[in-house]
Every structure is written in C-alpha cells, then in structure tokens.
Enzyme design. Structure first.
Site, PDB file in Angstrom:
ATOM      1  N   HIS A  95       0.854  -1.192   0.000  1.00  0.00           N
ATOM      2  CA  HIS A  95       0.000   0.000   0.000  1.00  0.00           C
ATOM      3  C   HIS A  95       0.894   1.249   0.000  1.00  0.00           C
ATOM      4  CE1 HIS A  95      -2.828   3.099   1.292  1.00  0.00           C
ATOM      5  NE2 HIS A  95      -3.775   2.301   0.820  1.00  0.00           N
ATOM      6  N   GLU A 143      -3.814   3.679  -6.953  1.00  0.00           N
ATOM      7  CA  GLU A 143      -4.250   4.828  -6.147  1.00  0.00           C
ATOM      8  C   GLU A 143      -3.263   5.979  -6.330  1.00  0.00           C
ATOM      9  OE1 GLU A 143      -6.573   3.129  -2.475  1.00  0.00           O
ATOM     10  OE2 GLU A 143      -4.441   3.033  -2.073  1.00  0.00           O
ATOM     11  N   ILE A 148      -5.146  10.436  -2.247  1.00  0.00           N
ATOM     12  CA  ILE A 148      -5.530   9.608  -1.099  1.00  0.00           C
ATOM     13  C   ILE A 148      -5.892  10.489   0.093  1.00  0.00           C
ATOM     14  CG2 ILE A 148      -4.695   7.936   0.614  1.00  0.00           C
ATOM     15  CD1 ILE A 148      -3.076   6.587  -1.561  1.00  0.00           C
ATOM     16  N   SER A 202     -11.071   6.993   3.851  1.00  0.00           N
ATOM     17  CA  SER A 202     -11.456   8.144   4.677  1.00  0.00           C
ATOM     18  C   SER A 202     -12.948   8.445   4.643  1.00  0.00           C
ATOM     19  CB  SER A 202     -10.652   9.387   4.293  1.00  0.00           C
ATOM     20  OG  SER A 202     -10.660   9.567   2.907  1.00  0.00           O
TER      21      SER A 202
HETATM   22  O1  G3P Z   1      -6.554   1.869   0.505  1.00  0.00           O
HETATM   23  C1  G3P Z   1      -7.500   2.822   0.195  1.00  0.00           C
HETATM   24  C2  G3P Z   1      -7.026   4.187   0.329  1.00  0.00           C
HETATM   25  O2  G3P Z   1      -5.675   4.430   0.253  1.00  0.00           O
HETATM   26  C3  G3P Z   1      -7.868   5.260  -0.251  1.00  0.00           C
HETATM   27  O3  G3P Z   1      -7.973   6.161   0.770  1.00  0.00           O
HETATM   28  O4  G3P Z   1      -9.036   7.877   2.093  1.00  0.00           O
HETATM   29  O5  G3P Z   1      -8.655   8.236  -0.318  1.00  0.00           O
HETATM   30  O6  G3P Z   1     -10.398   6.634   0.408  1.00  0.00           O
HETATM   31  P1  G3P Z   1      -9.094   7.298   0.732  1.00  0.00           P
END
Ligand code: G3P
Length: 219
Positions: A95, A143, A148, A202
């Site tokens: 990750h 991602e 993120i 989040s």
């Molecule tokens: O692993 C999922 C993550 O990194 C995405 O985070 O907070 O942008 O939904 P978020």
C-alpha cells in the site's frame, strides 16, 4: 449479466475503527444487501481475528499487510501463515502508505498464492500497474497518492487513468482503483471505465452514520 464489483473498505489506523468499532463496522458491512457487490474489509491487525468471525454474507476480511518472512525467529512480524490460520482471505500488498521492496512483493505474492490467499498489489502510477500486473496478483489497485485521503476522487479527477490502468492490466488480473472515492457516482464511473472495484478509506471512516453511507453507496 453485469459483473460483480469489489468494494474494499480499508480501515487503516483510523480511530473510528479501534477495537469493537472495527468489529461493528464489519458486522454492518455484512448486513448490507449489496447486490452486485462484494465487500472486503481490511481492519487493523489487532482485531483481525474477531473481524473474521463477524464477516459473512457478501463480506470478506483481508489484512492491511503482512511481513515477508517465513514462520520462525521474527519478533513482531505477521506471517501469511498466521493470517491464513485465523481465516483471513487475502491482504493488501505494498500500500502507498506501507511500501515494501520488490523482493518482498515477490515473496508475499508467491507464498500467498501457495496458501490460497488473495493479493491486492497496490501501485502508484501506470508503469507500476503494468509491471505489477505481470506478477499475476489477484488484483492490482491503482491509487494516485496525491488524491488519497481527499474529497476529490480518482474517478472524477483522473478518469483516463482508470481506463489506461484497465488497458495496462490487459485482463492478467483484476484492476481496482482508489483514492478519494466517496459516492455511488464514483463507483458507477469506475465500473463504466472498466474497473472491477474500488478502495475506500477516509469517506467511510469519517461518515457519522456508517450504515447510511454504505446503503447510499451500495443499495
Ligand atoms: O486503501 C485505500 C485508500 O488508500 C484510499 O484512501 O481515504 O482516499 O479513500 P481514501
């Protein structure tokens, strides 16, 4: 028939998912009649075992990570064998917030494959998507790091990278997208662009009413 989408709920280390609250979130996910979706919860390591017992229906539990070591003399490490022994079905690998070396990635993919654990190998750019898909994990998750934790989703800010990611993977494994995903529209757009699922952290952690959030997203 429309294809099954995977929705990975990564609990990270958010305080909203400490102790019993993680278990309750898994129970909640398992209670949502999300037709067409499989929900994968990634709780913190401290409550994995209880979370596995609370899963069911269309909900599975994956670990957020594992250490690239065999069982043995390794204080403080979590092996794939430990995960398997408590009924975890898979794990996130590499990750963006927990990057590991290429050799460690290879170790985890090989060993997880032998143990029957699914691997979601995370990539932060398209060249990694291409390179990682050739390692044949269960899924590659793309991602963009800068999105993120924000409110702007990858599917609205960078829809073309989802389509490019799907192309880069070329059917060698599933392609998932994440970062900023927070709505049903994001899910629909990701699906239309060819993704097999999304990762969410989040938006779920911050939702005051988590049941309402999941129902709005999936039902
Ligand atoms: O692993 C999922 C993550 O990194 C995405 O985070 O907070 O942008 O939904 P978020």
């Amino acid at each position: 028939m429309s294809k099954q989408m995977f929705v990975i709920l990564n609990f990270k280390a958010y305080s909203a998912f400490e102790g019993a609250r993680a278990v309750n979130a898994v129970k909640l996910a398992a209670s949502i009649p999300a037709r067409g979706y499989s929900i994968i919860c990634c709780p913190p390591a401290s409550v994995l075992s209880e979370c596995v017992k609370s899963a069911g229906g269309n909900t599975l539990v994956f670990a957020q990570s594992a250490d690239a070591v065999e069982p043995g003399k390794h204080t403080g490490k979590t092996t794939l064998e430990q995960l398997k022994s408590i009924g975890v079905k898979g794990l996130l690998v590499n990750h963006s917030e927990n990057r590991i070396s290429f050799n460690q990635i290879i170790f985890l993919l090989n060993r997880a494959g032998k143990l029957g654990l699914k691997t979601v190998l995370c990539a932060r750019n398209l060249s990694e998507v291409r390179k990682f898909s050739s390692l044949r994990p269960w899924a590659v998750a793309f991602e963009p790091p800068q999105l993120i934790g924000g409110r702007v989703s990858v599917s609205s800010a960078k829809p073309s990278v989802i389509a490019d990611g799907v192309k880069a993977v070329g059917g060698k494994c599933l392609f998932l997208a994440g970062a900023g995903v927070n709505s049903r529209e994001d899910l629909t757009a990701s699906k239309k662009l060819g993704a097999s699922g999304v990762l969410i952290a989040s938006a779920f952690s911050k939702a005051a009413d988590k049941k309402k959030f999941l129902r709005t997203l999936l039902v």
